[in-house]
Design a protein around this motif. Structure first.
Motif, PDB file in Angstrom:
ATOM      1  N   GLY A 136     -68.918  13.273 -58.078  1.00 35.27           N
ATOM      2  CA  GLY A 136     -68.404  12.596 -59.067  1.00 35.27           C
ATOM      3  C   GLY A 136     -67.386  13.488 -59.947  1.00 35.27           C
ATOM      4  N   PHE A 137     -66.872  14.425 -59.298  1.00 31.70           N
ATOM      5  CA  PHE A 137     -65.995  15.186 -60.038  1.00 31.70           C
ATOM      6  C   PHE A 137     -64.248  14.658 -59.475  1.00 31.70           C
ATOM      7  CE2 PHE A 137     -69.560  18.077 -60.184  1.00 31.70           C
ATOM      8  CZ  PHE A 137     -69.230  18.954 -61.433  1.00 31.70           C
ATOM      9  N   ARG A 138     -63.704  14.847 -60.746  1.00 35.08           N
ATOM     10  CA  ARG A 138     -62.235  14.656 -60.355  1.00 35.08           C
ATOM     11  C   ARG A 138     -61.631  16.052 -60.039  1.00 35.08           C
ATOM     12  NH1 ARG A 138     -57.666  12.839 -63.968  1.00 35.08           N
ATOM     13  NH2 ARG A 138     -58.889  13.902 -65.735  1.00 35.08           N
ATOM     14  N   LEU A 139     -60.975  15.983 -58.989  1.00 33.87           N
ATOM     15  CA  LEU A 139     -60.399  17.565 -58.511  1.00 33.87           C
ATOM     16  C   LEU A 139     -59.043  17.608 -59.172  1.00 33.87           C
ATOM     17  CD1 LEU A 139     -61.475  17.210 -54.913  1.00 33.87           C
ATOM     18  CD2 LEU A 139     -62.931  17.958 -56.728  1.00 33.87           C
ATOM     19  N   LEU A 140     -58.776  18.506 -60.038  1.00 40.03           N
ATOM     20  CA  LEU A 140     -57.609  18.755 -60.636  1.00 40.03           C
ATOM     21  C   LEU A 140     -56.809  20.073 -59.954  1.00 40.03           C
ATOM     22  CD1 LEU A 140     -58.266  17.901 -64.288  1.00 40.03           C
ATOM     23  CD2 LEU A 140     -57.256  16.566 -62.746  1.00 40.03           C
ATOM     24  N   ALA A 141     -55.888  19.873 -59.305  1.00 39.23           N
ATOM     25  CA  ALA A 141     -55.234  21.345 -58.520  1.00 39.23           C
ATOM     26  C   ALA A 141     -54.269  21.828 -59.620  1.00 39.23           C
ATOM     27  CB  ALA A 141     -54.329  20.691 -57.064  1.00 39.23           C
ATOM     28  N   LEU A 142     -54.550  22.941 -59.854  1.00 38.54           N
ATOM     29  CA  LEU A 142     -53.643  23.720 -60.626  1.00 38.54           C
ATOM     30  C   LEU A 142     -52.512  24.369 -60.038  1.00 38.54           C
ATOM     31  CD1 LEU A 142     -54.155  24.892 -63.902  1.00 38.54           C
ATOM     32  CD2 LEU A 142     -56.083  23.670 -62.733  1.00 38.54           C
ATOM     33  N   THR A 143     -51.163  23.992 -60.329  1.00 37.06           N
ATOM     34  CA  THR A 143     -50.082  24.728 -59.594  1.00 37.06           C
ATOM     35  C   THR A 143     -48.925  24.780 -60.611  1.00 37.06           C
ATOM     36  OG1 THR A 143     -48.283  24.171 -57.939  1.00 37.06           O
ATOM     37  CG2 THR A 143     -49.704  22.302 -58.799  1.00 37.06           C
ATOM     38  N   PRO A 144     -48.042  25.809 -60.455  1.00 41.02           N
ATOM     39  CA  PRO A 144     -47.011  25.762 -61.385  1.00 41.02           C
ATOM     40  C   PRO A 144     -45.982  24.852 -61.066  1.00 41.02           C
ATOM     41  CG  PRO A 144     -46.935  27.854 -59.907  1.00 41.02           C
ATOM     42  CD  PRO A 144     -48.236  26.875 -59.757  1.00 41.02           C
ATOM     43  N   ALA A 145     -45.956  24.149 -59.903  1.00 43.30           N
ATOM     44  CA  ALA A 145     -45.039  23.151 -59.412  1.00 43.30           C
ATOM     45  C   ALA A 145     -44.710  22.020 -60.550  1.00 43.30           C
ATOM     46  CB  ALA A 145     -45.400  22.440 -58.024  1.00 43.30           C
ATOM     47  N   GLU A 146     -43.332  22.145 -60.799  1.00 43.98           N
ATOM     48  CA  GLU A 146     -42.653  21.124 -61.766  1.00 43.98           C
ATOM     49  C   GLU A 146     -42.927  19.649 -61.547  1.00 43.98           C
ATOM     50  OE1 GLU A 146     -40.329  21.374 -64.455  1.00 43.98           O
ATOM     51  OE2 GLU A 146     -40.768  23.400 -64.533  1.00 43.98           O
ATOM     52  N   SER A 147     -43.351  19.344 -60.257  1.00 43.99           N
ATOM     53  CA  SER A 147     -43.944  18.065 -59.875  1.00 43.99           C
ATOM     54  C   SER A 147     -45.013  17.721 -60.445  1.00 43.99           C
ATOM     55  CB  SER A 147     -43.838  17.759 -58.502  1.00 43.99           C
ATOM     56  OG  SER A 147     -44.691  18.815 -57.674  1.00 43.99           O
ATOM     57  N   ALA A 148     -45.939  18.547 -60.778  1.00 40.14           N
ATOM     58  CA  ALA A 148     -47.140  18.259 -61.324  1.00 40.14           C
ATOM     59  C   ALA A 148     -47.193  17.852 -62.672  1.00 40.14           C
ATOM     60  CB  ALA A 148     -48.185  19.627 -61.399  1.00 40.14           C
ATOM     61  N   ILE A 149     -48.097  17.175 -63.185  1.00 36.41           N
ATOM     62  CA  ILE A 149     -48.005  16.675 -64.638  1.00 36.41           C
ATOM     63  C   ILE A 149     -48.720  17.885 -65.479  1.00 36.41           C
ATOM     64  CG2 ILE A 149     -48.028  14.216 -64.134  1.00 36.41           C
ATOM     65  CD1 ILE A 149     -51.132  14.062 -65.100  1.00 36.41           C
ATOM     66  N   PRO A 150     -48.175  17.978 -66.834  1.00 36.21           N
ATOM     67  CA  PRO A 150     -48.815  18.989 -67.817  1.00 36.21           C
ATOM     68  C   PRO A 150     -50.315  18.614 -67.764  1.00 36.21           C
ATOM     69  CG  PRO A 150     -47.020  17.954 -68.663  1.00 36.21           C
ATOM     70  CD  PRO A 150     -47.164  17.205 -67.449  1.00 36.21           C
ATOM     71  N   VAL A 204     -51.836  19.455 -61.715  1.00 36.38           N
ATOM     72  CA  VAL A 204     -51.298  19.607 -62.939  1.00 36.38           C
ATOM     73  C   VAL A 204     -50.978  21.126 -63.098  1.00 36.38           C
ATOM     74  CG1 VAL A 204     -53.465  18.136 -63.780  1.00 36.38           C
ATOM     75  CG2 VAL A 204     -54.160  20.668 -63.528  1.00 36.38           C
ATOM     76  N   ARG A 205     -50.004  21.099 -64.216  1.00 39.42           N
ATOM     77  CA  ARG A 205     -49.339  22.356 -64.509  1.00 39.42           C
ATOM     78  C   ARG A 205     -49.615  22.929 -66.120  1.00 39.42           C
ATOM     79  NH1 ARG A 205     -44.264  21.374 -66.894  1.00 39.42           N
ATOM     80  NH2 ARG A 205     -43.800  19.144 -66.480  1.00 39.42           N
ATOM     81  N   ILE A 206     -49.425  24.146 -66.196  1.00 35.64           N
ATOM     82  CA  ILE A 206     -49.346  24.666 -67.441  1.00 35.64           C
ATOM     83  C   ILE A 206     -47.884  24.760 -67.646  1.00 35.64           C
ATOM     84  CG2 ILE A 206     -50.127  26.623 -68.975  1.00 35.64           C
ATOM     85  CD1 ILE A 206     -52.590  27.134 -66.957  1.00 35.64           C
ATOM     86  N   PRO A 207     -47.579  24.073 -68.428  1.00 36.09           N
ATOM     87  CA  PRO A 207     -46.039  24.285 -68.903  1.00 36.09           C
ATOM     88  C   PRO A 207     -45.472  25.608 -69.131  1.00 36.09           C
ATOM     89  CG  PRO A 207     -46.572  22.468 -69.715  1.00 36.09           C
ATOM     90  CD  PRO A 207     -47.891  22.959 -69.397  1.00 36.09           C
ATOM     91  N   MET A 208     -44.441  26.224 -68.324  1.00 34.16           N
ATOM     92  CA  MET A 208     -44.168  27.578 -68.643  1.00 34.16           C
ATOM     93  C   MET A 208     -42.829  27.741 -68.983  1.00 34.16           C
ATOM     94  SD  MET A 208     -45.760  29.666 -65.405  1.00 34.16           S
ATOM     95  CE  MET A 208     -44.604  28.598 -64.444  1.00 34.16           C
ATOM     96  N   SER A 209     -42.104  28.944 -69.449  1.00 31.79           N
ATOM     97  CA  SER A 209     -40.798  29.119 -69.578  1.00 31.79           C
ATOM     98  C   SER A 209     -40.085  29.208 -68.466  1.00 31.79           C
ATOM     99  CB  SER A 209     -40.396  30.452 -70.345  1.00 31.79           C
ATOM    100  OG  SER A 209     -39.159  31.203 -70.013  1.00 31.79           O
ATOM    101  N   ARG A 210     -38.875  28.677 -68.195  1.00 34.49           N
ATOM    102  CA  ARG A 210     -38.557  28.755 -66.801  1.00 34.49           C
ATOM    103  C   ARG A 210     -38.134  30.097 -66.060  1.00 34.49           C
ATOM    104  NH1 ARG A 210     -36.825  23.649 -65.565  1.00 34.49           N
ATOM    105  NH2 ARG A 210     -36.690  22.235 -67.198  1.00 34.49           N
ATOM    106  N   GLU A 211     -38.068  30.963 -67.007  1.00 34.56           N
ATOM    107  CA  GLU A 211     -37.692  32.510 -66.538  1.00 34.56           C
ATOM    108  C   GLU A 211     -38.934  32.988 -65.436  1.00 34.56           C
ATOM    109  OE1 GLU A 211     -37.078  34.647 -69.786  1.00 34.56           O
ATOM    110  OE2 GLU A 211     -35.735  33.364 -70.539  1.00 34.56           O
ATOM    111  N   VAL A 212     -40.171  32.384 -65.562  1.00 33.43           N
ATOM    112  CA  VAL A 212     -41.170  32.886 -64.928  1.00 33.43           C
ATOM    113  C   VAL A 212     -41.763  31.817 -63.865  1.00 33.43           C
ATOM    114  CG1 VAL A 212     -43.684  33.419 -65.304  1.00 33.43           C
ATOM    115  CG2 VAL A 212     -42.041  34.263 -67.084  1.00 33.43           C
ATOM    116  N   ASP A 213     -42.120  32.442 -62.480  1.00 30.60           N
ATOM    117  CA  ASP A 213     -42.303  31.480 -61.463  1.00 30.60           C
ATOM    118  C   ASP A 213     -43.965  31.075 -61.535  1.00 30.60           C
ATOM    119  OD1 ASP A 213     -40.064  31.899 -60.283  1.00 30.60           O
ATOM    120  OD2 ASP A 213     -40.883  33.756 -59.285  1.00 30.60           O
ATOM    121  N   SER A 214     -44.654  31.911 -62.056  1.00 29.82           N
ATOM    122  CA  SER A 214     -46.191  31.337 -62.159  1.00 29.82           C
ATOM    123  C   SER A 214     -47.180  32.405 -63.230  1.00 29.82           C
ATOM    124  CB  SER A 214     -46.947  31.506 -60.785  1.00 29.82           C
ATOM    125  OG  SER A 214     -46.932  32.632 -60.455  1.00 29.82           O
TER     126      SER A 214
END
Ligand SMILES: C[S@@+](CC[C@H](N)C(=O)[O-])C[C@H]1O[C@@H](n2cnc3c(N)ncnc32)[C@H](O)[C@@H]1O
Length: 283
Positions: A207-221, A254-264
């Motif tokens: 019953g777990f929802r799987l949330l993939a953490l990625t810095p990709a811009e396409s992911a939702i916050p 899902v992503r943690i929004p970051m400053s654009r100067e940092v990749d991840s």
């Protein structure tokens, strides 16, 4: 002293203390060359042991029920750790060394002055650690033991119920992980997936929802994705991040929004933020 042993007499009547003056003494083979990762992996795996370093961590390992094989320490720790040999630990052999011999054995200065060689126990199954859990972290192929330890510490501090490791993920009981986790590897239940390719299905089945953490811009916050219920945060390796297989298997990237100067973010920093948000009231 009898045959090089100080045996069961005051001031340490409860255990055997053996002075060791030669770093090549075979009796202290559990403790050799602590910075040689390959040697340590095969030695610890082969003997079914792990090392705990420093008083606090040793105490937590003992409290978690790991049997003590032996301890290696300098004289000043004898009194501090004297009580540890009572209760479940039974009689413990202590190898007593000088700072110089300690360094000769381990390959570096052990600032916390005390090491314990402990026995591993069989890990629970994934199903066992998921039962009753609501907030779970899943680590895919992390290689850095410091990151693994830091994530366990976050998990313990931030209300994560269990951690699931991919088959190749670095070992939480490696000395560095244990130390950085401050012993949280003994309090957060964890299990290892047997199958990387289809292993995530087991979480979904529970019953777990799987949330993939990625810095990709396409992911939702991430904050937009967190809802109540059972959530599993998938975190990827230090270099490549999550595999395309696990990204495809996830319910939501899902992503943690970051400053654009940092990749991840460093993976442990990402874990800390995500775990904090996951445990926030209402999630
Ligand atoms: C060092 S990063 C990997 C970077 C890799 N180039 C990538 O694109 O995923 C290691 C892991 O930390 C997590 N992570 C790092 N920064 C993140 C961010 N801004 N949002 C969400 N997760 C992040 C992800 O799980 C990632 O797999």
């Amino acid at each position: 002293m009898e045959n090089g042993r100080i045996a069961r007499r005051a001031p340490y009547p409860w255990r055997v203390v053996i002075p060791v003056e030669d770093a090549a003494d075979p009796r202290i083979a559990d403790y050799v060359r602590l910075r040689d990762v390959d040697l340590r992996k095969s030695l610890e795996g082969g003997r079914g042991l792990f090392l705990a370093e420093g008083e606090k961590v040793i105490r937590r390992a003992v409290a978690a029920g790991h049997p003590v094989r032996s301890m290696l320490m300098t004289a000043k720790w004898l009194d501090r750790l004297a009580d540890l040999t009572g209760g479940d630990t039974g009689d413990v052999t202590v190898y007593l060394v000088s700072d110089e011999v300690m360094e000769g054995i381990t390959g570096f200065q052990v600032h916390r002055g005390a090491l314990a060689s402990m026995e591993r126990r069989e890990l629970p199954s994934v199903a066992e650690v998921l039962r009753g859990a609501r907030h779970v972290v899943v680590l895919e192929d992390l290689v850095d033991h410091t990151n693994v330890g830091a994530i366990f510490r976050c998990a313990a501090a931030l209300g994560v119920d269990a951690i699931v490791l991919s088959p190749r993920c670095a070992d939480p009981l490696y000395r560095r992980s244990v130390k950085v986790s401050m012993g949280s590897v003994f309090s957060v239940p964890y299990a290892r997936l047997k199958d990387w390719h289809d292993g995530l299905e087991e979480l979904r089945d529970h019953g777990f929802r799987l949330l993939a953490l990625t810095p990709a811009e396409s992911a939702i916050p991430i904050e937009e994705a967190l809802t109540g219920g059972r959530n599993a945060l998938l975190l990827g390796s230090e270099g490549d991040g999550l595999s395309s297989r696990w990204l495809a298997e996830a319910d939501q990237a899902v992503r943690i929004p970051m400053s654009r100067e940092v990749d991840s973010l460093n993976v442990a920093a990402a874990a800390a933020i995500a775990c904090y948000l996951l445990a926030a009231p209402g999630h």
